[in-house]
Write a protein that holds these residues in place. Structure first.
Motif, PDB file in Angstrom:
ATOM      1  N   PRO A   1       0.738  -1.177   0.029  1.00 51.43           N
ATOM      2  CA  PRO A   1       0.073  -0.037  -0.036  1.00 51.43           C
ATOM      3  C   PRO A   1       0.911   1.248  -0.089  1.00 51.43           C
ATOM      4  CG  PRO A   1      -0.403  -1.417   1.920  1.00 51.43           C
ATOM      5  CD  PRO A   1       0.727  -1.935   1.115  1.00 51.43           C
ATOM      6  N   ASP A   2       1.941   1.139   0.384  1.00 50.93           N
ATOM      7  CA  ASP A   2       2.881   2.313   0.572  1.00 50.93           C
ATOM      8  C   ASP A   2       3.639   2.829  -0.737  1.00 50.93           C
ATOM      9  OD1 ASP A   2       2.672   2.905   3.154  1.00 50.93           O
ATOM     10  OD2 ASP A   2       4.713   2.120   3.872  1.00 50.93           O
ATOM     11  N   TYR A   3       3.515   2.003  -1.851  1.00 55.41           N
ATOM     12  CA  TYR A   3       3.941   2.084  -2.962  1.00 55.41           C
ATOM     13  C   TYR A   3       4.106   3.304  -3.665  1.00 55.41           C
ATOM     14  CZ  TYR A   3       6.052   0.777  -7.516  1.00 55.41           C
ATOM     15  OH  TYR A   3       6.629   0.702  -8.718  1.00 55.41           O
ATOM     16  N   PRO A   4       2.728   4.059  -3.863  1.00 54.07           N
ATOM     17  CA  PRO A   4       2.692   5.240  -4.636  1.00 54.07           C
ATOM     18  C   PRO A   4       3.370   6.433  -3.600  1.00 54.07           C
ATOM     19  CG  PRO A   4       0.572   4.179  -4.241  1.00 54.07           C
ATOM     20  CD  PRO A   4       1.585   3.431  -3.541  1.00 54.07           C
ATOM     21  N   TYR A   5       3.322   6.339  -2.377  1.00 54.43           N
ATOM     22  CA  TYR A   5       4.109   7.307  -1.461  1.00 54.43           C
ATOM     23  C   TYR A   5       5.538   7.069  -1.857  1.00 54.43           C
ATOM     24  CZ  TYR A   5       5.841   9.540   2.664  1.00 54.43           C
ATOM     25  OH  TYR A   5       6.471  10.318   3.407  1.00 54.43           O
ATOM     26  N   VAL A   6       6.000   5.882  -1.351  1.00 58.34           N
ATOM     27  CA  VAL A   6       7.629   5.646  -1.947  1.00 58.34           C
ATOM     28  C   VAL A   6       8.046   6.169  -3.129  1.00 58.34           C
ATOM     29  CG1 VAL A   6       9.229   3.790  -1.893  1.00 58.34           C
ATOM     30  CG2 VAL A   6       7.633   3.715  -0.103  1.00 58.34           C
ATOM     31  N   ARG A   7       7.408   5.777  -4.105  1.00 57.44           N
ATOM     32  CA  ARG A   7       7.681   6.239  -5.523  1.00 57.44           C
ATOM     33  C   ARG A   7       7.210   7.700  -5.863  1.00 57.44           C
ATOM     34  NH1 ARG A   7       8.333   2.895 -10.081  1.00 57.44           N
ATOM     35  NH2 ARG A   7       9.398   4.874 -10.685  1.00 57.44           N
ATOM     36  N   ASN A   8       6.641   8.183  -4.863  1.00 55.49           N
ATOM     37  CA  ASN A   8       6.141   9.675  -5.147  1.00 55.49           C
ATOM     38  C   ASN A   8       5.478   9.910  -6.179  1.00 55.49           C
ATOM     39  OD1 ASN A   8       6.147  12.599  -4.685  1.00 55.49           O
ATOM     40  ND2 ASN A   8       8.349  13.089  -5.615  1.00 55.49           N
ATOM     41  N   TRP A   9       4.412   9.051  -6.263  1.00 58.11           N
ATOM     42  CA  TRP A   9       3.562   8.885  -7.356  1.00 58.11           C
ATOM     43  C   TRP A   9       2.123   8.970  -6.785  1.00 58.11           C
ATOM     44  CZ3 TRP A   9       4.430   3.615 -10.775  1.00 58.11           C
ATOM     45  CH2 TRP A   9       3.774   4.359 -12.168  1.00 58.11           C
ATOM     46  N   PRO A  10       1.461  10.188  -6.590  1.00 57.54           N
ATOM     47  CA  PRO A  10       0.265  10.300  -6.146  1.00 57.54           C
ATOM     48  C   PRO A  10      -1.017   9.593  -7.152  1.00 57.54           C
ATOM     49  CG  PRO A  10       1.055  12.425  -6.646  1.00 57.54           C
ATOM     50  CD  PRO A  10       2.209  11.452  -6.992  1.00 57.54           C
ATOM     51  N   MET A  11      -2.121   9.446  -6.545  1.00 57.90           N
ATOM     52  CA  MET A  11      -3.054   8.975  -7.401  1.00 57.90           C
ATOM     53  C   MET A  11      -3.927  10.192  -8.203  1.00 57.90           C
ATOM     54  SD  MET A  11      -2.961   5.683  -6.203  1.00 57.90           S
ATOM     55  CE  MET A  11      -4.943   5.303  -7.169  1.00 57.90           C
ATOM     56  N   ALA A  12      -4.267   9.907  -9.149  1.00 60.35           N
ATOM     57  CA  ALA A  12      -5.218  10.931 -10.057  1.00 60.35           C
ATOM     58  C   ALA A  12      -6.546  10.891  -9.617  1.00 60.35           C
ATOM     59  CB  ALA A  12      -4.837  10.585 -11.233  1.00 60.35           C
ATOM     60  N   ALA A  13      -7.077   9.503  -9.426  1.00 58.51           N
ATOM     61  CA  ALA A  13      -8.315   9.296  -8.975  1.00 58.51           C
ATOM     62  C   ALA A  13      -8.597   8.116  -8.216  1.00 58.51           C
ATOM     63  CB  ALA A  13      -9.293   9.396 -10.217  1.00 58.51           C
ATOM     64  N   GLY A  14      -9.620   7.926  -7.106  1.00 57.24           N
ATOM     65  CA  GLY A  14      -9.704   6.837  -6.615  1.00 57.24           C
ATOM     66  C   GLY A  14      -8.576   6.689  -5.715  1.00 57.24           C
ATOM     67  N   ALA A  15      -8.450   5.370  -5.125  1.00 59.20           N
ATOM     68  CA  ALA A  15      -7.744   5.118  -3.848  1.00 59.20           C
ATOM     69  C   ALA A  15      -6.750   3.967  -4.160  1.00 59.20           C
ATOM     70  CB  ALA A  15      -8.321   5.271  -2.688  1.00 59.20           C
ATOM     71  N   MET A  16      -5.674   4.071  -3.355  1.00 59.78           N
ATOM     72  CA  MET A  16      -4.749   2.876  -3.542  1.00 59.78           C
ATOM     73  C   MET A  16      -5.370   1.801  -2.447  1.00 59.78           C
ATOM     74  SD  MET A  16      -1.828   1.696  -4.558  1.00 59.78           S
ATOM     75  CE  MET A  16      -0.690   0.430  -4.180  1.00 59.78           C
ATOM     76  N   PHE A  17      -5.028   0.370  -2.622  1.00 57.89           N
ATOM     77  CA  PHE A  17      -5.659  -0.510  -1.840  1.00 57.89           C
ATOM     78  C   PHE A  17      -4.814  -0.473  -0.756  1.00 57.89           C
ATOM     79  CE2 PHE A  17      -1.811  -2.833  -3.036  1.00 57.89           C
ATOM     80  CZ  PHE A  17      -1.755  -2.682  -4.415  1.00 57.89           C
ATOM     81  N   THR A  18      -5.545  -1.108   0.465  1.00 55.08           N
ATOM     82  CA  THR A  18      -5.205  -0.949   1.766  1.00 55.08           C
ATOM     83  C   THR A  18      -4.512  -2.128   2.370  1.00 55.08           C
ATOM     84  OG1 THR A  18      -7.149  -1.972   2.583  1.00 55.08           O
ATOM     85  CG2 THR A  18      -7.207   0.605   2.379  1.00 55.08           C
ATOM     86  N   ASP A  19      -3.771  -1.917   3.489  1.00 58.13           N
ATOM     87  CA  ASP A  19      -3.137  -3.248   4.173  1.00 58.13           C
ATOM     88  C   ASP A  19      -4.179  -4.297   4.433  1.00 58.13           C
ATOM     89  OD1 ASP A  19      -0.620  -2.962   4.901  1.00 58.13           O
ATOM     90  OD2 ASP A  19      -0.733  -1.776   6.815  1.00 58.13           O
ATOM     91  N   GLN A  20      -5.278  -4.072   4.675  1.00 55.45           N
ATOM     92  CA  GLN A  20      -6.316  -5.173   4.721  1.00 55.45           C
ATOM     93  C   GLN A  20      -6.675  -5.849   3.570  1.00 55.45           C
ATOM     94  OE1 GLN A  20      -7.442  -5.671   7.836  1.00 55.45           O
ATOM     95  NE2 GLN A  20      -8.355  -7.421   6.954  1.00 55.45           N
TER      96      GLN A  20
END
Lengths: 260, 402
Positions: B127-146
């Motif tokens: 789930p941290d991937y977009p944050y680590v890559r400095n690559w935010p979401m344009a729309a919607g959300a990243m999947f969660t830990d759950q």
């Protein structure tokens, strides 16, 4: 008779700027009564301009006393001198010294803008300046710039500026020096008219015929007054003007006759 | 003389010398405009370079599997399959000063959706991937830990995939099939463009690494772990802790992993930032000097040629202070007028540069303040000082001045 407007006692001026001090004025004493019309004459270097600058409070004497309207000039600082020039003296310079690109009316208004003691409104200033232009016969040129006026007209604007604060003395430094003989007569006519109204005038000139329009002639040489006399057979500008016109008409007639 | 009268006199003086006033103001306009424009271009370039460097991810540490060797033939880094999800979990749990961490499993698959198919990178990540890559979401959300823990069949997609498979539709909430398994699309990433190596970064589908291992690729190892240290100073510390932890977990076996940092990149970054700052400072300084000298010259000339005017004014009764106040008001009016127009010109020129040359520009407030401040101070000083000298002259000397 009331007290003299100018009282000078044993006045000296020494310029220390060069290597050798120049003693330009060496002990002049002079009294000028109200209503006088004086010409200061002398060859160049005689000290007449220096005396004039001291009379005009543009320069200070090295020694001696100068009372203008009863006030001792020596006791005044720069700003008080400026106020004195503004209130009690009017200046007419050889080179006119009008502000360029400024209308005749605004040039005449200038001394009133620097007037410190009277509270006057802008419209009162305008009115008074206009009146002074009328006195010198230039009311119809009020909106003209100096470069749109002839030499004689510029000098008359300068006279109007000198008059605007109702000075005790009108000082003129070679007022006709840059003018031809006809405009010189014109300007002297204005001075005579003003003097007839009671204004005291002191002027510097080196032209004898111009001095003849005045009432009293002072001749300086080497910094001292060598002659002080009333003018006999004074020239009257109106008459001289008429003579000039006659001569002109005659010349034209003659030219016309030749052509015909 | 009253202030209002002096103000009037100053206005008249400016008006009757329209050309001189315009030239004086022009000096100030150009001085200020030049500083603002050049600094804006410099700042724009600096911000752009910083953004490009930041887009690579910051304070990044990568853990790669070691090399494998079989029969004397040695593979390169990452050739062995020795990095496990447990390694990742251990690092995430035990190494301090970590801001984000994500495993990554790379694979290529044919995907199917919306009646279209497309061959793309299907990567398993955390789930941290977009944050680590400095690559935010344009729309919607990243999947969660759950969703990672429950091996959920969910995904987020890159811009290229979205364009290819859902050309005219909103992909969020739709389903795409990988190996015939339906994955629900949770979000779309912002476009990232091409990578340093020239491949299209946006041509990607991200799914939970757990789902990737169990449902898609059936691998037991992961391709790499990306760690973001909390601060540039902590990079070395995080690297050491990670190495220690992994070595411990190998229990005496030869280390089969490599931990690498972005040290080179961050050195470049620091050097670039410093160069840009020095460059900017130099540009601003030169512009200021040029502009300042322009203002100084025009002020000196205009006041010197007016010595005679000052003489006339003093001869007919002006105090020295009246004249000074007049010149001060003139200088301030010109500086304020020129300053205002100069700011407008600076902004305008920056916009033009951006519009016609495509260079990014940014006008920082400090450059505006610096330019206006310096020009105004110079304008007023050099308008005031010669006037002060002239006002101290004896009126006859000033009158004789040609």
């Amino acid at each position: 008779m009331s007290s003299p407007v100018v009282q000078i006692r044993d006045i000296h001026k020494i310029y220390e700027s060069g290597e050798v001090p120049v003693h330009a004025v060496r002990g002049v004493s002079l009294e000028i009564q109200r209503g006088e019309f004086i010409a200061l004459m002398g060859a160049s270097g005689s000290g007449k301009s220096t005396l004039m600058n001291m009379l005009g409070c543009l320069d200070r004497q090295t020694r001696g006393t100068y009372l203008l309207d009863g006030i001792d000039i020596d006791k005044l600082d720069r700003n008080e001198l400026a106020d004195l020039r503004n209130q009690k003296l009017g200046f007419v310079f050889q080179g006119f010294n009008l502000l360029a690109r400024t209308t005749a009316l605004e040039n005449v208004e200038l001394p009133m803008l620097y007037g410190r003691h009277r509270r006057v409104t802008a419209s009162q200033i305008r009115e008074r300046a206009m009146y002074c232009l009328e006195i010198v016969g230039l009311a119809n040129r009020a909106d003209h710039m100096p470069n749109q006026l002839s030499g004689g007209q510029q000098q008359r604007v300068a006279i109007a500026r000198g008059l605007v604060n109702e000075p005790q003395v009108l000082l003129a430094d070679e007022p006709t020096g840059n003018l031809d003989s006809k405009t010189s007569v014109e300007v002297m006519g204005v001075f005579q008219k003003l003097n007839d109204q009671g204004i005291t005038i002191v002027m510097v000139t080196h032209e004898l015929d111009i001095a003849h329009y005045c009432k009293r002639n002072l001749i300086l040489r080497d910094g001292v007054v060598v002659r002080d006399e009333a003018v006999q057979n004074r020239s009257i500008a109106a008459h001289e003007m008429a003579k000039l016109k006659e001569a002109e008409t005659a010349a034209k007639l003659l030219a016309g006759a030749t052509a015909a | 003389m009253r202030f209002t009268t002096t103000f009037l006199v100053a206005l008249r003086a400016l008006r009757r010398n329209t050309m001189r006033s315009i030239l004086t103001a022009l000096g100030i306009i150009i001085g200020i405009g030049a500083v603002i424009t050049t600094v804006a271009m410099g700042t724009g370039a600096k911000v752009q370079v910083e953004a490009q460097i930041a887009s690579l991810g910051q304070n990044l540490i990568t853990v790669m599997p070691g090399s494998s060797s079989s029969g004397g033939m040695r593979g390169g880094f990452g050739s062995s399959a020795t990095l496990t999800p447990e390694d990742y979990e251990a690092i995430a749990a035990e190494v301090p000063n970590i801001d984000g961490i994500s495993p990554e499993i790379r694979d290529r698959n044919q995907i199917l959706a919306n009646g279209l198919n497309w061959n793309t990178n299907v990567n398993g990540v955390g789930p941290d991937y977009p944050y680590v890559r400095n690559w935010p979401m344009a729309a919607g959300a990243m999947f969660t830990d759950q969703e990672v823990k429950s091996l959920a069949k969910v995904c987020v997609i890159g811009k290229t995939v979205a364009d290819q498979v859902f050309p005219n539709e909103d992909p969020i909430g739709q389903t795409l099939r990988i190996r015939n398994l339906p994955f629900r699309i949770l979000g779309v990433l912002t476009p990232k463009g091409f990578s340093v190596f020239g491949s299209d970064e946006d041509d990607v589908v991200l799914i939970p690494y757990t789902s990737h291992m169990r449902r898609v690729s059936r691998r037991t190892s992961i391709s790499m772990i990306r760690i973001q240290a909390s601060d540039a100073d902590k990079i070395a510390e995080v690297k050491l802790s990670t190495e220690d932890l992994l070595t411990q977990r190998r229990r005496g076996r030869e280390p089969d992993f490599t931990v690498r940092t972005q040290e080179e990149l961050s050195t470049t970054f620091t050097a670039t930032a410093r160069t840009m700052t020095v460059l900017l400072g130099g540009i601003a300084l030169v512009s200021l000097i040029v502009g300042g000298i322009g203002v100084m010259n025009i002020m000196l000339v205009s006041v010197t040629e007016r010595t005679r005017e000052i003489g006339i004014r003093i001869a007919i009764g002006a105090h020295g202070n009246d004249v000074l106040l007049q010149f001060l008001i003139e200088a301030i009016l010109l500086s304020v007028l020129g300053g205002g127009l100069g700011i407008l010109c600076g902004y305008g020129a920056s916009e033009i540069v951006t519009y016609y040359f495509g260079l990014p520009t940014l006008v920082p407030m400090w450059s505006v303040l610096l330019a206006v401040g310096v020009s105004t101070v110079i304008g007023i000083f050099f308008g005031f000082f010669p006037a002060y000298k002239a006002a101290q002259l004896d009126p006859i000397d000033a009158l004789r001045h040609e």
